[in-house]
Design a protein around this motif. Structure first.
Motif, PDB file in Angstrom:
ATOM      1  N   PHE A 199     -13.879  28.283  20.252  1.00  0.00           N
ATOM      2  CA  PHE A 199     -13.391  29.234  19.269  1.00  0.00           C
ATOM      3  C   PHE A 199     -12.303  28.601  18.411  1.00  0.00           C
ATOM      4  O   PHE A 199     -11.369  28.000  18.929  1.00  0.00           O
ATOM      5  N   GLY A 200     -12.444  28.749  17.091  1.00  0.00           N
ATOM      6  CA  GLY A 200     -11.416  28.313  16.163  1.00  0.00           C
ATOM      7  C   GLY A 200     -10.839  29.502  15.418  1.00  0.00           C
ATOM      8  O   GLY A 200      -9.645  29.764  15.463  1.00  0.00           O
ATOM      9  N   GLU A 201     -11.701  30.247  14.723  1.00  0.00           N
ATOM     10  CA  GLU A 201     -11.299  31.469  14.032  1.00  0.00           C
ATOM     11  C   GLU A 201     -12.538  32.253  13.629  1.00  0.00           C
ATOM     12  O   GLU A 201     -13.639  31.710  13.591  1.00  0.00           O
ATOM     13  N   HIS A 207     -18.422  20.818   5.708  1.00  0.00           N
ATOM     14  CA  HIS A 207     -17.315  20.663   6.654  1.00  0.00           C
ATOM     15  C   HIS A 207     -17.511  19.374   7.437  1.00  0.00           C
ATOM     16  O   HIS A 207     -18.620  19.056   7.862  1.00  0.00           O
ATOM     17  N   ARG A 208     -16.423  18.657   7.630  1.00  0.00           N
ATOM     18  CA  ARG A 208     -16.478  17.367   8.336  1.00  0.00           C
ATOM     19  C   ARG A 208     -16.310  17.521   9.851  1.00  0.00           C
ATOM     20  O   ARG A 208     -16.777  16.671  10.608  1.00  0.00           O
ATOM     21  N   LYS A 209     -15.642  18.596  10.289  1.00  0.00           N
ATOM     22  CA  LYS A 209     -15.387  18.804  11.725  1.00  0.00           C
ATOM     23  C   LYS A 209     -15.913  20.143  12.227  1.00  0.00           C
ATOM     24  O   LYS A 209     -16.289  20.268  13.382  1.00  0.00           O
ATOM     25  N   MET A 210     -15.886  21.156  11.386  1.00  0.00           N
ATOM     26  CA  MET A 210     -16.178  22.529  11.787  1.00  0.00           C
ATOM     27  C   MET A 210     -17.679  22.774  11.968  1.00  0.00           C
ATOM     28  O   MET A 210     -18.481  22.401  11.124  1.00  0.00           O
ATOM     29  N   GLU A 211     -18.032  23.407  13.097  1.00  0.00           N
ATOM     30  CA  GLU A 211     -19.372  23.948  13.274  1.00  0.00           C
ATOM     31  C   GLU A 211     -19.316  25.411  12.850  1.00  0.00           C
ATOM     32  O   GLU A 211     -18.429  26.150  13.271  1.00  0.00           O
ATOM     33  N   LEU A 212     -20.239  25.810  11.999  1.00  0.00           N
ATOM     34  CA  LEU A 212     -20.288  27.176  11.497  1.00  0.00           C
ATOM     35  C   LEU A 212     -21.234  28.011  12.350  1.00  0.00           C
ATOM     36  O   LEU A 212     -22.269  27.514  12.798  1.00  0.00           O
ATOM     37  N   ASN A 213     -20.874  29.267  12.547  1.00  0.00           N
ATOM     38  CA  ASN A 213     -21.720  30.219  13.269  1.00  0.00           C
ATOM     39  C   ASN A 213     -21.767  31.486  12.422  1.00  0.00           C
ATOM     40  O   ASN A 213     -20.909  32.354  12.536  1.00  0.00           O
ATOM     41  N   HIS A 253      -9.469  27.130  10.022  1.00  0.00           N
ATOM     42  CA  HIS A 253      -9.646  26.602   8.659  1.00  0.00           C
ATOM     43  C   HIS A 253      -8.632  25.494   8.377  1.00  0.00           C
ATOM     44  O   HIS A 253      -7.442  25.630   8.643  1.00  0.00           O
ATOM     45  N   ASP A 254      -9.132  24.399   7.840  1.00  0.00           N
ATOM     46  CA  ASP A 254      -8.305  23.265   7.457  1.00  0.00           C
ATOM     47  C   ASP A 254      -8.833  22.760   6.118  1.00  0.00           C
ATOM     48  O   ASP A 254      -9.911  22.168   6.062  1.00  0.00           O
ATOM     49  N   PRO A 255      -8.106  23.011   5.021  1.00  0.00           N
ATOM     50  CA  PRO A 255      -8.597  22.609   3.706  1.00  0.00           C
ATOM     51  C   PRO A 255      -8.900  21.117   3.585  1.00  0.00           C
ATOM     52  O   PRO A 255      -9.707  20.713   2.756  1.00  0.00           O
ATOM     53  N   ALA A 256      -8.296  20.310   4.426  1.00  0.00           N
ATOM     54  CA  ALA A 256      -8.513  18.860   4.357  1.00  0.00           C
ATOM     55  C   ALA A 256      -9.871  18.439   4.913  1.00  0.00           C
ATOM     56  O   ALA A 256     -10.322  17.320   4.655  1.00  0.00           O
TER      57      ALA A 256
END
Length: 149
Positions: A34-36, A53-59, A125-128
């Motif tokens: 879980f991230g957000e 996204h370079r790191k985030m997995e979307l669900n 969320h990380d804009p970078a």
């Protein structure tokens, strides 16, 4: 289907009072971390694209309305590199779309009302770590119009 993308049918429990729609719980085999959670409202006919996204997995799950989710595999090392995948999802097709990092994604509201997309992401969320591209980027070459016939 793009390598690493998963489309998971979700459960709706309905009775004479209304309904409950499940999205994800920590005991689901497809839950990673879980991230957000955030919600994106899309106005009729609007396009929210492209994001990678370079790191985030979307669900993604659509809790109101319907969208066309479009994915483009820009990963050079992927067996599905260069492929496009379209998923119509929402009230009429209640599913979870798992999108791995580095897969370009965007969506368009379909129908006459707003759509609400929920994302239970694996990191905050990380804009970078996100890159945004124009929805009509010629390197992807996707036509967002309706295909008749």
């Amino acid at each position: 289907m793009i390598d690493g993308v998963k489309i998971i049918p979700l459960k709706t429990i309905m009775d004479d009072r209304g309904m409950v729609r499940h999205m994800m719980k920590c005991t689901d085999p497809y839950f990673r971390q879980f991230g957000e959670i955030y919600f994106s409202v899309i106005f009729p006919g609007a396009i929210k694209a492209w994001h990678v996204h370079r790191k985030m997995e979307l669900n993604y799950a659509v809790i109101s309305g319907n969208i066309k989710l479009v994915l483009y595999d820009a990963r050079r090392e992927s067996p599905t590199s260069g492929e496009i995948q379209e998923i119509c999802m929402g009230e009429d097709n209640y599913v979870l779309a798992k999108v791995p990092p580095h897969v370009v994604n965007g969506f368009k509201s379909i129908g006459s009302g707003n759509a609400i997309v929920a994302n239970c992401s694996t990191i905050a969320h990380d804009p970078a770590e996100v890159e945004r591209l124009d929805p009509f980027d010629p390197s992807i070459g996707y036509n967002w119009g309706i295909r008749h016939g």
